[in-house]
Structure formats: C-alpha cells, structure tokens
Design a protein around this motif. Structure first.
Motif, mmCIF file in Angstrom:
data_model
loop_
_atom_site.group_PDB
_atom_site.id
_atom_site.type_symbol
_atom_site.label_atom_id
_atom_site.label_comp_id
_atom_site.label_asym_id
_atom_site.label_seq_id
_atom_site.Cartn_x
_atom_site.Cartn_y
_atom_site.Cartn_z
ATOM 1 N N ALA A 54 9.757 -0.563 3.407
ATOM 2 C CA ALA A 54 9.194 0.538 2.621
ATOM 3 C C ALA A 54 10.273 1.205 1.793
ATOM 4 O O ALA A 54 11.465 1.151 2.123
ATOM 5 N N THR A 55 9.841 1.794 0.696
ATOM 6 C CA THR A 55 10.715 2.632 -0.126
ATOM 7 C C THR A 55 10.010 3.965 -0.365
ATOM 8 O O THR A 55 8.793 3.983 -0.569
ATOM 9 N N PRO A 56 10.660 5.102 -0.365
ATOM 10 C CA PRO A 56 12.108 5.239 -0.087
ATOM 11 C C PRO A 56 12.460 5.131 1.390
ATOM 12 O O PRO A 56 13.627 4.940 1.746
ATOM 13 N N LYS A 65 14.917 0.874 7.207
ATOM 14 C CA LYS A 65 13.861 0.714 6.210
ATOM 15 C C LYS A 65 12.953 -0.468 6.483
ATOM 16 O O LYS A 65 12.133 -0.815 5.644
ATOM 17 N N ALA A 66 13.088 -1.087 7.657
ATOM 18 C CA ALA A 66 12.273 -2.263 7.931
ATOM 19 C C ALA A 66 11.998 -2.370 9.423
ATOM 20 O O ALA A 66 12.746 -1.854 10.262
ATOM 21 N N TYR A 94 0.834 -1.200 0.000
ATOM 22 C CA TYR A 94 0.000 0.000 0.000
ATOM 23 C C TYR A 94 0.869 1.252 0.000
ATOM 24 O O TYR A 94 2.040 1.223 0.407
ATOM 25 N N GLN A 95 0.290 2.321 -0.498
ATOM 26 C CA GLN A 95 0.982 3.602 -0.583
ATOM 27 C C GLN A 95 0.543 4.469 0.573
ATOM 28 O O GLN A 95 -0.648 4.706 0.786
ATOM 29 N N SER A 122 5.697 6.954 0.689
ATOM 30 C CA SER A 122 6.306 5.637 0.901
ATOM 31 C C SER A 122 5.399 4.517 0.411
ATOM 32 O O SER A 122 4.187 4.536 0.640
ATOM 33 N N GLU A 123 6.005 3.538 -0.266
ATOM 34 C CA GLU A 123 5.302 2.309 -0.614
ATOM 35 C C GLU A 123 5.687 1.259 0.419
ATOM 36 O O GLU A 123 6.853 0.898 0.553
ATOM 37 N N VAL A 124 4.669 0.778 1.140
ATOM 38 C CA VAL A 124 4.900 -0.136 2.258
ATOM 39 C C VAL A 124 4.510 -1.552 1.854
ATOM 40 O O VAL A 124 3.464 -1.766 1.233
#
Length: 681
Positions: free
Chosen positions: A645-647, A671-672, A619-620, A624-626
């Motif tokens: 997630a990114t970024p 990032k995690a 999901y966005q 961030s895209e998670v």
C-alpha cells in the motif's frame, strides 16, 4: 452486383494475406481475410484490429487486400509487376487494395465495396494529369503522390466505423487503373497522442525544457547551438560549425513507451538511447539505431541497421523503411524488462532483459565488459554521431507492469464476418459468460445489443450497465456493472459495435448454450461468478494447485470470501435462469470480514493480470491505495495473498484458520504483508 447462385469456391493463402474467391456467373468476388495492421502509437490492442472487411468486387478480374501492405516495393496492380518506388509517410503502412490494370475501363457503379471497422480515411490514386471519375467529385484532392510506373495523385475521404464504402469504375481515358489505400482516421494516425492517456510531449511549445546536455568530457552547462527546435521539429544540423553533442531528458525512465518520427541525413548515423548512464563522459545504454541503411558504411551488420537494438538484436531485412531524407516513425516500449522496437507501425525486434537469449546476445556484444548495462532507469538520449538528424512528434508515457486497467486482452478471439477480433479483458471477465455473439444466451446477443444502442447512444449504454433494470421476464436481471470503470465500459461498447458488423442474429429455441459450452480447465483463470453471501461483482480465481484451489474475491467489499477445492461450475447460476448459485466445490476457508480493521469506505479501482495469469486487485481504503495480489507458491502448493500500500499499509488483523485443514504463515514489513495458506496433508 447480381445475386446469383454460387458455382464454386476457391481459397488460397499467400504470405501476408488470405483470399477466398467466389465465382458467380463469371464474376469474381474476392473476400479478403486480413492478417496484420499497423498499430496506433499507444494503443496496445490496435495491432489486432483490422480496418475493413467483407470486401467484394464486381469484376471478372482479381483483386487482393493486403493489410499493412502499402510500402516501398509493394505491387499496386494484381496483373502488373509495377511496384511502389516512393511514397509519403502519411500512407506508409496502410491497407493496400491491389486492383487489376485490366479494370481501368470498367464502368460499374459498384465496382468495389467494403465495410470499415474503424474510423478510416480511404485514398484513391489517379495517374497524374488525368481527369478524375465523376464519383470522386466530392472527394478531397491532396498533394500526396506515389511513384510507381507512373506518378499517382491521391484523393481522400474519411469514413466512420461501420460505414460502407462503394467505389465506382474508371473511364476510357483513365489509362491506368486507380490505386486504393486505407489508413486509420487522420485524427488518430496523425494527431498527437492524448495527454489523458499519460503522454508527455518532450518538445512541446518548441521548448527544450525537458532536455539537458548529455554526457561529455567537457561537461557543458547548456545545449549546443547546433540543436534547434522550430515548428515542432527538433533538428541537429551538422553542416554548420558549432557545438552539438548529445542531449538527454532531465527525467529518468524505467518502464515507458516512446514514440517519435525521425529523418536521417544521407549517409548519416544517429540513434535514440534509453536506460542510459554516464560512464566517464560517454553515454552507455540501449540504443534504437538510426542510420541511412542504403548508404552508410556500417549497414552490413544486421544488428547495426535502423530500428535494431544496437549490437544486441537485429531487424528483418524486408521491414518498412523510408530512405534517408524521408520521415519514419519509431517506437520503443519497455515493460516487464522486455525491450520492443517498432518501425513505421511494425514491431521489428523484441528481447527480454535477463533471459537466456539476452545473456547470449550480451556475451557477444561490446557491452559485455559492463555488467550493470541497462539494469536501471535512465534518461532518454538523442545522439550526436556527427551527422544531421531531425525529430518530430516526440512523446513519452511512463508504464508500470502493475498498472491498472485494460492492459491485457482475452486470448480467445470472436469472429466477425471473415476475420477475428480479440476481446478486451473487461468484456471477457464481465460479459462473455452471459452474452453470445449472434444468439440469445442468458442475456441478449451482442448483435441485438448493438441494435439497441446505436453509436450516438454510448452514454445510455454505460448508464444502463451501471444501473440496469429488468427488460425481459424470461431472463434474469443483469447485475450492476458499477464496479467496472467507465473507460472499460466504453471499451466494451466499442468492441460490441465492432465485432457485430456484418453479423446477423440467429434465432434459437431450447438451446442450453451453457451446457454445451466447452469445458474451462485452464488454470490460473479468472471469471465473474455468483455465489452465496457475496456480491454479484465477485470473481472466482481458479488456481493451478494439485487440489484445484479456488479463491472467490468480492469486488464490492474488496475482500476474499472463500477458498474452495474442485472444479467450479459457474454455469449453474446461468443455466437455472438465476434461480441457483454457482457451484464452487468444497469450501475449506471463509473470511467473514476484511483483514483491515480501519473504518471508512472502500473503493474498488480495478485489477490487472500478470503474465503468469495471476490477478492484482487495487482499491482505495481511506488514504491508502492497497494492491492485493493472489498467486501460488508451486513448490509448497500454497495460496499466497500479498498486500502492499501507499503511502502506508492500513491497520490489519489476520484471522486464524477456522479448522485444521489449512495452516497460515504471515510475513510482514512496514508497507507490505504476505499471507500463505497451505492445505494440510
């Protein structure tokens, strides 16, 4: 065809086909149960889809339908031993309808009939020099020929999915009974893979912009002059003087799908390599072997034949292979460290990197002195092995073991006519609980839905799924499917239209199809559910823990709602006509809000299933895209929620357990984040 009383039925199975022969007043009607079909490049589920069904023949003689059966060595006629000696690549791998030579004079207008389940092209071959029957008058003449006992020249006609095909009889002057081959529509089988599905043409516009000189002791700075690219054909001509050498892509690939056509010279040897590294001027990597199997000196080694994984995995001796000088289609697929090789529409070998099987093969190969062999991403390399070779339709797309979308299919097939189709994952999760094939359940049957929405009304079907109304007072209103991407809704529609071909509605009364449905006990499993304080787009994940834990995840708000124990009863809602909610067992944990504290809209993008059966929701949230993955630590009997997630990972706050029945453990990085929930003993 006369409608007569059935006298007897005989069924038999033969390697590659199954027949059911029904005798009516002396006329044999053969209904073919199709077994295998060549897949489309880039279409993961195509191998599950048949091209025709319900084939019937107005004749006393025997007919046989063999999916994927048109190849060298195949019998064209059921009552003759003549076999195919040479055929064009356009027809290779098509569905073969074997006809009886004795019917060459049959004058029935409806000698052969069948329905097509996909957009198809039907080819009818007539002995060269003979007049075509009148019913072939509207068919397009082609220059495609097949060598058997005679030379057959083929006419073609495209048919749309769901359309019925009727072929007439021959004539007294035909001499040889005609041949029938069915292939996927030319728009699909010969057109290039679509860019919208991520495919990249590696030789687009007759340009070598994607390529560079490969490893060499001389370290050349440009591609050798013996390589040429004209009219979409990349050719290495070793009959001339000059420099060739290997070429490889400028980009490196780890998980990918590569499709190409190749034509090897007589007595030639070449190959396509991947996950390649330069070792002292030599290319070290996995190889899709390409040789002249009939004449090359190295053809006796089973791991050195065309399409094998060179030195590591052999291929079947009876695979479809067109001889040197003719085009063949190759395909390489690398996903989840599994290396698959395909030849002319058939998967011919598969091996998983790092498995015990791989280790045994590797230890016996010449690569065993290179411990890092095939471990990392690398270029795609085309060999110069000293022989001429050509390539065309050279396409690649990157894959990802965590990619979103319909990357899996349901394991339970639905029947249509005499064969079975695999359900798309989107249908299994969102539709199967309410909609039965041929009878009314909680919602209308698939047959009724197919009648309500003809093929020209796909857009109306998708619109209704996103914004449904109430059509029937006796049924609950269907909840919105706005959480399902339109591409998957389109896939659901196509499946419904396909699976219902030839199926009639069954009228039922007072049947509780959910009370009589088989118990669902498999874990892990995921299905749509209706629970208190959660949206209609919620999913219940039944986990394989000793206490039978369940996680209810809301795709509307993109967050966990409950953790419960026990066997969920999702049919409670359905059985009650929407007047009660699903029973999810004893709730031991509730989460009142998302762990992410950042404000902003959240957009659900889909989920995929790992090979172990665990889901990852994507999901966005803001920028961030998670990706949230739910799984089980079997040793600790813990439920594990992993976020990346990114970024960057949005701000979050981990809520404490509401009571002493659970303990939580949190592992963090930039990032995690991972949260483990463990039930106290």
């Amino acid at each position: 065809m006369t409608n007569c009383r059935l006298r007897r039925v005989r069924r038999r199975s033969v390697r590659g086909r199954e027949e059911m022969r029904v005798f009516e007043n002396g006329f044999a009607i053969v209904v073919a149960c199709l077994v295998s079909v060549s897949p489309l490049a880039g279409d993961d589920n195509a191998s599950e889809r048949p091209l025709i069904h319900g084939a019937a023949f107005n004749s006393r003689n025997s007919y046989v339908v063999v999916r994927n059966g048109f190849r060298r060595g195949a019998k064209l006629w059921t009552d003759r031993e003549y076999v195919v000696k040479k055929l064009p690549i356009d027809l290779s791998g098509g569905t073969l309808l074997q006809t009886p030579m004795e019917d060459r004079g049959n004058k029935n207008d409806d000698l052969i009939s069948f329905a097509v389940l996909e957009n198809c092209v039907v080819y009818v071959g007539i002995k060269a020099g003979r007049k075509r029957p009148d019913w072939l008058g509207s068919w397009e003449k082609t220059d495609l020929t097949v060598e058997a006992s005679n030379t057959l020249v083929y006419s073609r006609k495209p048919f749309s999915a769901g359309e019925k095909v009727v072929l007439g009889g021959g004539s007294a002057g035909l001499q040889a009974m005609y041949s029938v081959v069915i292939t996927e529509n030319a728009d699909k089988s010969t057109a290039v893979p679509s860019e919208k599905h991520g495919w990249v043409n590696l030789i687009a516009d007759d340009s070598l912009a994607h390529w560079a000189p490969g490893p060499s002791k001389s370290n050349p700075t440009d591609i050798g002059s013996l390589w040429s690219l004209t009219d979409g054909v990349l050719h290495l001509d070793k009959s001339k003087k000059g420099r060739g050498g290997p070429i490889w892509t400028k980009k490196h690939y780890d998980e990918f799908e590569l499709t190409f056509e190749f034509n090897i010279a007589f007595n030639g040897n070449s190959g396509v390599k991947y996950r390649v590294v330069d070792v002292d001027g030599s290319a070290l990597g996995c190889e899709y072997q390409i040789i002249d199997d009939d004449n090359y000196r190295d053809n006796k080694n089973p791991t050195h034949r065309t399409a094998c994984l060179y030195e590591l995995a052999s291929v079947p001796v009876d695979r479809k292979w067109n001889p040197a000088g003719e085009w063949n289609q190759g395909r390489v697929r690398v996903l989840n460290n599994t290396f698959e090789h395909w030849l002319n529409g058939e998967k011919v070998t598969s091996v998983t990197f790092g498995s015990e099987d791989w280790k045994q093969r590797f230890s016996k190969s010449k690569y065993r002195i290179h411990p890092d062999f095939a471990k990392t991403a690398g270029p795609i390399l085309l060999q110069d092995h000293g022989d001429s070779v050509s390539y065309r339709n050279l396409y690649i797309r990157e894959l990802n073991s965590e990619q979103i979308g319909p990357v899996a299919t349901a394991t339970k097939p639905r029947k249509t006519g005499t064969q079975e189709l695999s359900e798309p994952l989107a249908f299994t999760v969102n539709c199967r609980a309410c909609h039965l094939l041929d009878q009314t359940g909680v919602g209308p049957s698939l047959v009724e839905m197919a009648e309500l929405y003809p093929r020209e009304n796909k857009d109306r079907f998708i619109h209704w799924a996103i914004s449904p109304g109430r059509k029937r007072d006796q049924m609950p209103q269907m909840p919105s499917m706005a959480h399902v991407p339109k591409e998957q809704l389109s896939e659901i529609y196509d499946y419904i239209k396909t699976v219902t071909v030839g199926v009639k509605r069954v009228k039922t009364s007072n049947i509780d199809s959910y009370a009589t449905a088989p118990a669902k006990t498999k874990r892990p499993r995921i299905e749509r559910t209706f629970v208190p304080n959660s949206g209609p787009a919620s999913l219940i994940l039944a986990l394989p823990t000793e206490k039978k834990h369940n996680v209810i995840w809301d795709t509307d708000q993109c967050r966990l709602r409950y953790i419960s124990t026990g066997e969920p009863d999702n049919y409670a809602y359905l059985r009650s006509n929407g007047n009660s909610l699903a029973l999810v067992g004893e709730i031991i944990y509730r989460e009142s809000q998302s762990i992410f504290t950042a404000a902003g809209d959240v957009q659900y993008k889909g989920y995929h299933i790992s090979k172990e059966g665990y889901p990852s929701f994507v999901y966005q949230l803001g920028e961030s895209e998670v990706t949230e993955t739910i799984s089980v630590d079997v040793e600790r009997q813990s439920i594990v929620r992993s976020f990346k997630a990114t970024p960057q990972l949005p701000d979050y706050e981990i809520p404490p357990p509401p009571d002493d029945r659970l303990t939580t453990e949190v592992t963090k990085s930039d990032k995690a984040i991972s949260i483990s929930y463990t039930a106290k003993k």
